[in-house]
Design an enzyme around this catalytic site. Structure first.
Site, PDB file in Angstrom:
ATOM      1  N   GLU A 247       0.813  -1.205   0.000  1.00  0.00           N
ATOM      2  CA  GLU A 247       0.000   0.000   0.000  1.00  0.00           C
ATOM      3  C   GLU A 247       0.850   1.260   0.000  1.00  0.00           C
ATOM      4  O   GLU A 247       0.568   2.229  -0.696  1.00  0.00           O
ATOM      5  CB  GLU A 247      -0.930   0.013   1.222  1.00  0.00           C
ATOM      6  CG  GLU A 247      -1.800   1.263   1.235  1.00  0.00           C
ATOM      7  CD  GLU A 247      -2.944   1.191   2.227  1.00  0.00           C
ATOM      8  OE1 GLU A 247      -2.831   0.445   3.207  1.00  0.00           O
ATOM      9  OE2 GLU A 247      -3.947   1.885   1.989  1.00  0.00           O
ATOM     10  N   GLU A 374       3.315  10.830  10.074  1.00  0.00           N
ATOM     11  CA  GLU A 374       4.089  10.843  11.321  1.00  0.00           C
ATOM     12  C   GLU A 374       4.666   9.447  11.596  1.00  0.00           C
ATOM     13  O   GLU A 374       5.837   9.316  11.974  1.00  0.00           O
ATOM     14  CB  GLU A 374       3.213  11.295  12.496  1.00  0.00           C
ATOM     15  CG  GLU A 374       2.866  12.783  12.490  1.00  0.00           C
ATOM     16  CD  GLU A 374       1.810  13.187  11.476  1.00  0.00           C
ATOM     17  OE1 GLU A 374       1.071  12.301  10.996  1.00  0.00           O
ATOM     18  OE2 GLU A 374       1.722  14.382  11.132  1.00  0.00           O
TER      19      GLU A 374
END
Lengths: 389, 351, 389, 351
Positions: A247, A374
């Site tokens: 992904e 993050e």
């Protein structure tokens, strides 16, 4: 190093271009986040399949074309060049398909891959739970193995959320806790779930543009045959990590998508240059260069993979790069559009605004999904730079 | 030299904040969206009871006779509540324009406006559209050197839907040679200029409030949401994004407040000061919208979560009364002029 | 709210301007990070003192002018407008002076403040140690109280580093661990140390431009009279926090400094516009606006303080804002200078490069010293936004 | 289509990396600075033993006859070692220019250059200065349509000290009508253009190496430095800054490598590709210099710490052979041209 296409590659491109020119719908399809658009996209996927272009890099045996990754890149370039529809089947093609090929039994491959290739079955992702987003190991939905008169089953309870394509898909793949004593990454299993099974409720969630991009899925003693376990019981984390790598990495965000956006951005700027602040010019060039850089890096990676290399934590670099680029290109487009940038496409004065606003809203989700940026920065620091956890 | 607000102004701000906290809830805003309208006559009436429409209307015309040194604080509250009412056009821009035009037009309309009985929509050169023209009783449309006062019913209004359902834009079919007009103020270029300046100032103030609210929502949410066994607000990656938003907000605020003072006192550089305010507040708000969404994660990306009420305000107010790019160009021209007075000591000097 | 100067304030400005026009050296002094420059700056500080302009906001009793903070802002504007020399005495004026006024005994005030005001004694900072930088509580240098034939003393051992002005200063202020059993913030004391005491070795450290901006200071059984303790023994942290607040906040970085830089930047751009990329124009305007914003925020804060308000964690906002602005202004100036941006001022082709390169190198330290900007962001998030630690 | 390097090139890179790791240490660089010079004849001789000066010199002239698909990897190593030798001018730009000029000039100078016996300095339109002119044996100075080969002793050289002591810039007093010349190549505009393109490419490659080294140094340092009881490298605020640097580096690298291929194969768009490379590498390096300094804290701000050896290289190489702004403008003009071929599939197509 030789950065020229071979005659075979040129021929492959020509073939793809010809087919797409003949078959890509002239008008854009409605959004696949509506029921109507979902079915329209699925119908186009079936045409792709009939034409042999649905699963370009998959083996022929599973309904693919058996092309290598370079040919896949070429196909994608032609696909985006043709302005062909988004792939409603992307969870299958790019994520679950490769995962089943790596971890599935022969029966599973035969059962799932051809129907996936033909878009007879469209898949939703079932990664997240209300308390397992960035913290993917905190999964609480359970799957208890039961062998009774009805056979060997998992009985599933709990909830998944942000299931992309969840509103209209037929199947869902995801991780469930099969060992109730386990914690974190251990004791999870990767299970394939038919969304029409009794005990499953799907509630579409509207995203920022008001469309049902994803869904919550509730499991209330839903029974799934045990043969739909992918990989070993309790080893779902390893399977999922492979899927997540697909992904973040190479497959889903092919460079052609960003090159097309960048080229449209340049075009938009050219048309509106007279009204633009002078500084926009260099920002446009910067975006175009970054889209090219993403393309070059992808070709480099594909060359490396074809030479036997592997892709690892580098996928986190990709994720950050394309998601920020995509957001900035759309931001910039709205800036170029000036006061018309806020108009919905159906506004009478919205000529020339194209779909930049909707694209911007979609792009905003890029730094969030598939592992927030993050989290990706942590991965880069720890795994690529060797910094302490 | 005193940069503090009057007690009265601060008290009024508190009153309005409490009022809107009760009356203009996210549920209220969503309800207006659902009926395909922004303006709610019932809410407008209650705002009129507080004197809001007539804030800047002279007492002689039934208003409160205050100036921007009070209204800037209230517009901050309107932004904090994502109030979907036509306050900028009617209260901040329209009323002072009518006051400056004066004469029969002012005598007729200012008392109605102050009483909450008339809504005014305004056109200006920074946009081809007029907000809330459909619910207005009077349109003020600057063309060349004149301002035309027109009744909406005499124009063709075409709805131009925006990304922000609280923002109701219209193209106004108006032909000075053909459309019946209530009045025409000639030689009103300066009034039209001030109309845009006042609208920009109010938009800047609303942007501050929206920014503040997005930071607040984000700090709250990340303080509650747990991942990896602790609140995500304890991670530096989350903290530092919001800290940066706070820096931008707190350095936009005094710029907006000074601009309010300049408008209230007719400072010769008020257009410059308002452009600076609009840029600072617009940048703070759009910067914050993006970070607020990022720290909310997927939940912020849903229609259900309230965050986007303010994100949409941030985006559409950045557009309203001149985008940042336009205002930044005003500043560029000003500072690069031969006779610009820059440097230490120049900040509060008249041109 | 009334943003006009009073007649008194205008008169004060005129007086300051007249004095400065008559007394500011026509040629820039050599850098105070050289011995020669240090003394030249000190000589100018003495002139300032003689003229009554050395310590504008200090009480008259200690050698100041007794002006209020608004007058101080006006003085600073005139000081920077006149292009007057940097304050070699800044550690005294802005940091230690106010700290002594708040925590010192009457004897200490009388002993230290007038000599500080007259620049007879110039002060170095002694915050950091090799293992106590951002983690200021990790101080290991010790001060042991000894009462013997020589009187009541602290015997100091250990090391300080990054002592600004340390290379040539006469005194140093800093924290030392007076309770050997203590940890972190507890058991520290704030002590004033004469740098010529036996047992003290000062080693200048060259900064990036090769000049001795700061020093390491080694203590080897150095004896300091106990009366040089500032505040209570063991309560040095509270004293230091007050000083640090002064450092981050209002006093040290007066807006006039950044306004002057911004105005010079605009001027530089105007002179070089023809060769600049078009996007620089808006970056210049942006910097100028930020310098104005910093000014406005300072006036707002001063008004609040004059009305009885306090300054707290907001100082962390200041620190980030001015340090990033300063860096970006200098970066932009070098960008405007193009290929000449890298030349040292003594290069024959360096006409018009002014001191932007040296200023850039100085500006780079802004986000690091006085508490890194990372620490400030923590403070903002935790103390102003109420986020969890 | 194959984006991998040949084994031989990779092996050569490794050899050079090991060599420079031993020979061009920070102590070596500092020692050169201390004597007020950059070039060290002894080190140059050892580089010549490896064949470096003659990398791009045809075998017939005593060189290795390689192309940029090898040299780009070696220049990355020169950047990683902050090598203060005139390699860009002599090896990357000068030698190919002599090769292209050909004739007696090439026959005389290429063998000497390949043997490490001659250093060549070059002028170009992106800078008024010539690096290392004082240690060169031959200057190649493009003026209008010609390239003039001149001996430094026949010119007036004025030292122009730079912020980077490894970069020795000179103003060259040269008058085509008066200064004696070793040779003049007329009609050499294309050669002069390629000279700048080749220099830019080599500078871009050095920038990659310098960036990589700064990231490495920073990750190392922050892994060791403890504050608050743990390594500062475990804080997200530190990690994420370096992660961003790494992203920039890894997306600059393939751009530089492609540019090398384009130069090596005389791709018609090589100037565009090199401009893209210079921008990407320059941005990555200056971005990284700032973050590397920030995460080092005060120690990084000292002369003693080695970090600034690479920071200075980052700053001065960004300047060398055209600043990013100049190269970005090349890209802007190219993509905005009427006939630009953009979009999917266009990347590897000839113009």
């Amino acid at each position: 190093m030789d950065l020229r296409y071979t005659a075979e590659q040129d021929a492959f491109r020509a073939e793809a271009r010809a087919w797409l020119e003949a078959n890509v719908p002239k008008e854009p399809l409605p959004s696949f986040d509506t029921k109507e658009g979902f079915e329209a996209h699925r119908a186009f996927e079936k045409e792709l399949h009939a034409g042999g272009w649905a699963m370009v890099p998959w083996p022929v045996a599973y309904g693919g074309r058996g092309a290598n990754l370079l040919e896949w890149l070429i196909f994608e370039e032609e696909y985006y060049r043709a302005g062909a529809p988004g792939r409603v089947n992307q969870n299958g093609i790019f994520l679950l398909g490769p995962t089943i090929m790596e971890f599935g039994t022969d029966e599973q491959k035969a059962r799932f891959l051809p129907k996936m290739a033909a878009s007879e079955e469209v898949w939703a992702q079932g990664w997240s739970e209300p308390n397992a987003g960035s913290d993917m190991a905190n999964i609480q939905a359970t799957a208890v193995r039961v062998r009774d008169g009805d056979g060997d089953h998992y009985v599933i309870n709990g909830q998944k959320t942000w299931a992309s394509r969840g509103a209209y898909a037929h199947w869902l793949f995801g991780m469930f806790r099969t060992d109730p004593e386990s914690e974190r990454h251990r004791g999870l299993s990767f299970i394939l779930v038919p969304l029409d099974a009794p005990g499953i409720t799907v509630r579409p969630i509207e995203k920022l543009n008001g469309k049902a991009a994803f869904a919550e899925v509730f499991f209330d003693d839903a029974r799934v045959p045990a043969e739909h376990l992918l990989g070993c019981e309790g080893k779902g984390w390893n399977v999922a990590m492979a899927t997540a790598g697909f992904e973040r990495g190479l497959m889903l965000r092919s460079p052609a998508r960003f090159q097309r956006t960048a080229a449209r951005l340049v075009e938009l700027y050219r048309r509106n240059e007279a009204e633009c602040a002078p500084g926009l010019r260099e920002r446009v060039a910067d975006c175009w260069m970054r889209a090219e850089a993403y393309t070059l890096e992808t070709y480099r990676t594909v060359s490396r993979l074809l030479a036997g290399g592997k892709i690892g934590a580098e996928a986190s670099l990709n994720k950050i790069f394309w998601s920020e680029l995509d957001m900035e290109m759309h931001e910039l487009a709205l800036e170029i559009l000036g006061v018309r940038g806020e108009l919905l496409p159906r506004a009478p004065s919205a000529t020339g605004v194209e779909d930049w606003l909707d694209g911007y809203i979609f792009a905003l989700s890029g730094p969030i999904y598939a592992g927030t940026n993050e989290i990706q920065r942590n991965v880069i620091a720890e795994r690529l730079l060797g910094m302490p956890r | 030299m005193d940069f503090t607000f009057d007690e009265d102004a601060l008290l009024f701000q508190e009153t309005v904040r409490d009022f809107l906290g009760n009356e203009c809830t996210p549920e209220h805003v969503r309800a207006r969206w659902d009926v395909g309208a922004a303006h709610d006559p019932a809410l407008w009436n209650r705002l009129a009871e507080l004197g809001i429409p007539g804030l800047l209307v002279p007492e002689a015309h039934g208003g409160l006779g205050l100036d921007e040194r009070t209204s800037v604080l209230l517009f901050e509250e309107f932004g904090r509540a994502a109030l979907p009412e036509p306050v900028i056009a009617t209260v901040a821009a329209g009323a002072p324009a009518l006051r400056e035009i004066g004469g029969a037009l002012a005598d007729e309309w200012l008392p109605k406006l102050a009483a909450g009985e008339a809504i005014v929509a305004v056109g200006h050169e920074a946009s081809p559209f007029v907000s809330d023209a459909d619910v207005a009783d009077l349109l003020l449309l600057p063309v060349d050197d004149a301002i035309h006062a027109v009744r909406p019913a005499d124009c063709e209004l075409v709805f131009e839907p925006s990304n922000d359902p609280s923002r109701r834009l219209f193209s106004v079919g108006f032909d000075p040679g053909a459309t019946p007009r209530a009045a025409v103020a000639e030689g009103a270029r300066a009034v039209a200029g001030d109309l845009l300046v006042r609208g920009s100032l109010a938009a800047a103030a609303e942007l501050l409030g929206a920014t503040d609210r997005m930071i607040e929502l984000s700090a709250e949410y990340t303080g509650q949401r747990h991942q990896f066994g602790k609140p995500i607000g304890s991670f530096q990656a989350v903290k530092h994004q919001l800290a940066d938003c706070k820096v931008k907000l707190e350095y936009a605020r005094p710029v907006v407040h000074r601009a309010a003072h300049s408008v209230a006192t007719a400072h010769p550089d008020r257009a410059l000061h308002v452009s600076m305010a609009k840029v600072a507040a617009g940048d703070a708000a759009t910067f914050t919208a993006r970070r607020a969404l990022q720290v909310h994660g997927a939940i912020g990306y849903t229609w259900e979560q309230d965050l986007h009420l303010w994100m949409r305000r941030a985006w559409s107010l950045e557009q309203a009364y001149g985008k940042s790019a336009r205002h930044r160009q005003n500043v560029e021209s000003w500072i690069l002029a031969e006779d610009a007075r820059l440097g230490p000591g120049a900040t509060f000097r008249a041109a």
